[in-house]
Design an enzyme around this catalytic site. Sequence first.
Site, PDB file in Angstrom:
ATOM      1  N   ASP A 147       3.839  11.382  -7.081  1.00 45.80           N
ATOM      2  CA  ASP A 147       4.523  10.344  -6.306  1.00 45.80           C
ATOM      3  C   ASP A 147       5.496  11.040  -5.376  1.00 45.80           C
ATOM      4  O   ASP A 147       5.891  12.176  -5.638  1.00 45.80           O
ATOM      5  CB  ASP A 147       5.382   9.481  -7.247  1.00 45.80           C
TER       6      ASP A 147
HETATM    7  P1  ATP Z   1       5.992   6.493  -4.350  1.00 47.23           P
HETATM    8  O1  ATP Z   1       4.704   5.787  -4.659  1.00 47.23           O
HETATM    9  O2  ATP Z   1       5.845   7.847  -3.850  1.00 47.23           O
HETATM   10  O3  ATP Z   1       7.021   6.363  -5.425  1.00 47.23           O
HETATM   11  P2  ATP Z   1       7.259   4.490  -2.827  1.00 47.23           P
HETATM   12  O4  ATP Z   1       8.345   4.292  -3.802  1.00 47.23           O
HETATM   13  O5  ATP Z   1       7.645   4.549  -1.409  1.00 47.23           O
HETATM   14  O6  ATP Z   1       6.480   5.775  -3.037  1.00 47.23           O
HETATM   15  P3  ATP Z   1       6.390   1.889  -3.355  1.00 47.23           P
HETATM   16  O7  ATP Z   1       7.462   1.768  -4.377  1.00 47.23           O
HETATM   17  O8  ATP Z   1       5.049   1.333  -3.619  1.00 47.23           O
HETATM   18  O9  ATP Z   1       6.166   3.377  -3.029  1.00 47.23           O
HETATM   19  O10 ATP Z   1       6.958   1.298  -1.999  1.00 47.23           O
HETATM   20  C1  ATP Z   1       6.140   1.068  -0.900  1.00 47.23           C
HETATM   21  C2  ATP Z   1       6.924   0.428   0.220  1.00 47.23           C
HETATM   22  O11 ATP Z   1       7.465  -0.802  -0.221  1.00 47.23           O
HETATM   23  C3  ATP Z   1       8.094   1.247   0.713  1.00 47.23           C
HETATM   24  O12 ATP Z   1       7.739   2.065   1.773  1.00 47.23           O
HETATM   25  C4  ATP Z   1       9.055   0.193   1.190  1.00 47.23           C
HETATM   26  O13 ATP Z   1       8.796  -0.165   2.530  1.00 47.23           O
HETATM   27  C5  ATP Z   1       8.762  -1.008   0.326  1.00 47.23           C
HETATM   28  N1  ATP Z   1       9.705  -1.112  -0.774  1.00 47.23           N
HETATM   29  C6  ATP Z   1      10.028  -0.183  -1.697  1.00 47.23           C
HETATM   30  N2  ATP Z   1      10.912  -0.639  -2.579  1.00 47.23           N
HETATM   31  C7  ATP Z   1      11.167  -1.926  -2.230  1.00 47.23           C
HETATM   32  C8  ATP Z   1      11.986  -2.967  -2.755  1.00 47.23           C
HETATM   33  N3  ATP Z   1      12.737  -2.792  -3.838  1.00 47.23           N
HETATM   34  N4  ATP Z   1      11.991  -4.148  -2.125  1.00 47.23           N
HETATM   35  C9  ATP Z   1      11.235  -4.352  -1.037  1.00 47.23           C
HETATM   36  N5  ATP Z   1      10.450  -3.421  -0.488  1.00 47.23           N
HETATM   37  C10 ATP Z   1      10.404  -2.228  -1.064  1.00 47.23           C
END
Ligand code: ATP
Length: 897
Positions: free
Chosen positions: A335
Site C-alpha cells: 500500500d
Molecule cells: P493505499 O491503498 O495506498 O493505502 P489510499 O489510502 O490513498 O492508498 P484509499 O484509502 O482507497 O487509498 O483512498 C482512495 C482515495 O479516496 C484517496 O485518494 C482520497 O481521494 C479518497 N479518500 C481517502 N480517505 C478518505 C476519507 N476518509 N474520506 C473521503 N475520501 C477519502
Amino acid sequence: MTNKKEQQDVLWHSIDISEGLTKLTTNATKGLSEQEADDRLSRYGENVLPEKKKESKLLRFFKHFNDILIYILLIAAVVTAVLGHWVDTIVIIIVAVVNACIGFFQENKAEKALEDIKKMLSHTAQVIRDGKRIEISASHLAIGDLAMLHPGDKIPADLRLIKSDNLRIEESALTGESVPSQKTVHPVPADTPLGDRSNMAFSTTTVSAGTGLGIVVATGQDTEIGKINRMMSDVKLITTPLLRQTANFGKSVSFVIIAIAVLVFIFGHFYRHYDTGELLMSVIGLAIAAIPEGLPAILSIILAIGVQNMAKRKAIVRTLPSVETLGSVAVICSDKTGTLTKNEMTVKTLVTANSLFDVTGTGYSPAGEILKDGTKADLISEPVLDTLIGGFYICNEASLGKDDDDNWYIKGDPTEGALITLYEKSPVDHHETDRIATIPFDSEYKYMATLVEADNENIIYIKGAPDRLLSMAEKQYTIEGESLFDKKYWESKITSLAANGQRVIGGAYKKVSKDKKDLHHEDLYEGITFLGLAGIIDPPREEAIAAIKQCKEAGITVKMITGDHIETAKSIGREMGIGDGMKALEGKDIELMSDEELESAALEYNIFARTSPEHKLRLVKALQARNIICAMTGDGVNDAPALKKADVGIAMGIKGTEVTKDAAEMVLADDNFSTIAAAVEEGRRVYDNLKKTILFILPTNGAESFLIIASILFGTLMPLTPIQILWVNMVTSVTISLALAFEKLEPETMKRPPRSPKTPLLDGYFIWRILFVSILIGGGTLLLNLYLLNKGVSEEIVKTVTIQTIVITQMFHLFNSRSIRKSAFSGDFFGNKAVFVVSGLLILLQLSITYIPFMNNVFGTVMLPLHFWLYPFLFGLGIFIIVEIEKLVMRKISNRL
Ligand code: ATP
C-alpha cells in the site's frame, strides 16, 4: 445494575433500548464512568474466553518418543540389554530421554515465542467512558460499556445495538452464515433465533461494513461464543516446509540405515565370521552413528530464535512457515498511504471554481493561514471556500487533540485529521451542526457522506476521491451561486495537484428535504453540486526509500498498489524509486483485462492506482500464476481475501483492522515498509542458518558411519563403542551446532536473488559436500587408527584419540560451516561470539570425558598422555584447510560457469 444471574436471563434483543439502558444503569451518550467500569470488572471478571484445553505436559513429553529414529535407539537398547551390555543400555536410554527432553523444551520455547506474539496481537476495543472516546484492551470491557464499531472490527463482546449506520456484520463464526447480516436497533420477538437477532452484535463476529454503537450485555464466558466454547486460535502451525522436509529426510535415512545395518551384519557374519555378539554391537553402533538425533530440535530452535528476532524488528510473524517463505519472496506489493508514506497529512492547496488558495503550516497543529495570491484570504468574499471547508469538517470522523507535551495529534483517519486541522486554521464555524446519518469511508466506494440538519432543508455533505465525485456531480458552486458543471476545468486541476504528488480530496453537497432522516448510496446518484478540491501532502518515509533500494539489490520487485490518483501514485513512485515513475495501471484498466492479460501486466507494471481490494486479489492470483512468491500488504476489511491468498499476507498493526490481522501471516507493529524488508532479511538469514546447521551436523553422522562400515569391511578394530558414538553425536549436535543459529547475516545474502521455493533442501552441491566431508573425516580417522595401531599404541588409547579426533575436527568444521560457499575468514570472523563460547565448552566436555575417572568408566575412555592431543588438533586443522580449499575451487568453477 441488576445482579449477574438476572442480567443473564434478560432477552436483550426483545427489549427497548431505553429499557436496556436502565437495566444496565448506563448512559447512551456518556457510557460508564471509569470508576463504575473498574467496579464491574472486579465484580464480574475480565472479558476473556477460557483458554483451549492443552494436552497434558506428560503426554506432550511422551510424544517425542514417537519417532522412527528414537524407535531404532530403543531397539538398540533392548538388544544391548539382551547381550548383557548394561552400561550401553542405560546410556542409550539416557540419550533417548535427553533427546525427548530437548525436543519438549524446544517445543515449549517455540510455543512460548508464539504465545508472546499472541499477546502482542491482543484485541482492543473503542469505548465511550465518561463521555470520552477511548481505546482499551478488549479484556477490560465491562457490562454496560458503550462499544463503538467500525468496518473490520472484531466484535469484542455481545452487544445490544443502539445505533446502526448501514452496519453489516459477518457472523459465520457463530451461525455459519457467510453473507453479512444487516443490523438495526429495533426490538425483535423474544423467540427470534440467534442468526436473526438483527439488533445484536455477537462476540468474535466481524463488522464487514458501516458503523455502529452497542451496549455490552455479556462478556467472556457468558457470550454466545463463550457458551459454545469455541476459541478462535490466533497463532497457528508450528511446523514448516523445511522442518517437514527434514523429518521426511530423517525417515528415509532411517530406512537406509536399517538396510545397510542388515547388509553389514550379513557380510560380517558370513564372510568375516565375527562373533555374533560383537558384530551386533557394531551394527548397533552403526545405526546409532547414522541417526542425526539432535537435528529436529536444533532446527526448531533456530526458527524460534528467528521469530523472536523478527518481533524485535517490529514484524510479528503469526505462522512459523512464513519465516521461511519470507526468505523466498520475489515481489512485495505494498500500500502507499502510511506504509510507504508517513501518513502525516497536511492540506497545502485548495481549489474552488473561481480561485486557488495556499495553506501554510505543517503537521496537525492548527497554526497556519489560508492565502490567496500570497495574502490572507477573506472568507466573507469566498462563500464557496467557506462551504468547502465546513463540508470537510462535518463529513468527518476524526478529532484533533493536544497531548501532555503540547503536541497536536489526531484520532482517526489522518486524511480526515488534515481536514480538521484545515478547519481549525480557518474562521469557519460549524461546531454545533447536528449529524443525522453517515455513510463511512470505504475504499470500495472511495467517498464518505454525512446528512445534517440545516435551516430550511437538510444537507448531505460528501467528500471523496475527486474523480469519483466528478462522475456523480451535476452542478458546481461558484461565487455567483450554483452553475453548470465544468468537468474539464476540474480534471485539469486534479491532474496538476496529483502530478505534484498531492493526495486530492473532492468536496460536494446535495440539498434534500427536511424529512430525510437516513442515507444510502442511491441518494448520491443525482443532484450533487461540486464544491472544490483539497491537495494534501503526505511525505515519503525516508527509511522506506532505503528499504526499496535494498529490496532491488536483493532481486525483489516492489509494487505500489494504491487507492490514490494515478498521477499522485506516479509522482510518489518516482520519488521513492518504484518502477520508472512513468508507467502505471489503473483499477479500471485491470477490470477490462482477462486473467491472462493481467498476468503479463502484473509483471510489467509496478504502480497500480485507483485500485480497490478485489483488484489486489486478482493481482496476487496473476503473480502466483507466473510462479512468483508474493507478499501483499493490507489494512481494510476487504483486503482480507488478497492477504489470505498471498504467500505472505502482511497486515498493518496500527491502521489494520482485526479481520485483516486475522487473515495475515505477518503483522507490522509499525505499519512501515522498511519492516517488511527487515523481515525478508531475517527470513533469509534464518534459512541460511538452517542450511548451515544441516551441512554441519550431517557429516558427523556420515563420518562415523563410514568409519564403522569400513572397519567391519576391512576387518579392523571397531573404532568406537555405541556409547562413545552417542557421546560424539550429542556433544556435536547439542552444543556446537547451536552456535550457527546466531550466525549473522552474510553481507551478500541481500544481494542475491530470492531462493526459488522449488529448490530442494539438499541440492547436488550439498550432497557432495556432506559426502566429501564425511569421507574425509571418516576415512582420515580410519587411517589415523591404523597408523597408531601399527605403532603399537593400545586399543583404549586409539579409541579415545578417535573420539577426540571426530569431535575436535567437527569443532574446526564448524568454522568451515559458518559460510556455505565463502571463505571462513570472509565475513566478520569474531561477529558470532557463540561459536567461540561453544568451542570452549566443547573442549571442557572433551577434557571431562578424558580425565574424570567416572567418565572413563562409563565411556570406556582412558587418560590421554599429553602428546596424543596433537593428533586430533593437527587432523582438525588439516580438514579445515582442505574444506576451505574445496570451497575456493568450487567458487572458481561456479564463477567460470
Ligand atoms: P493505499 O491503498 O495506498 O493505502 P489510499 O489510502 O490513498 O492508498 P484509499 O484509502 O482507497 O487509498 O483512498 C482512495 C482515495 O479516496 C484517496 O485518494 C482520497 O481521494 C479518497 N479518500 C481517502 N480517505 C478518505 C476519507 N476518509 N474520506 C473521503 N475520501 C477519502
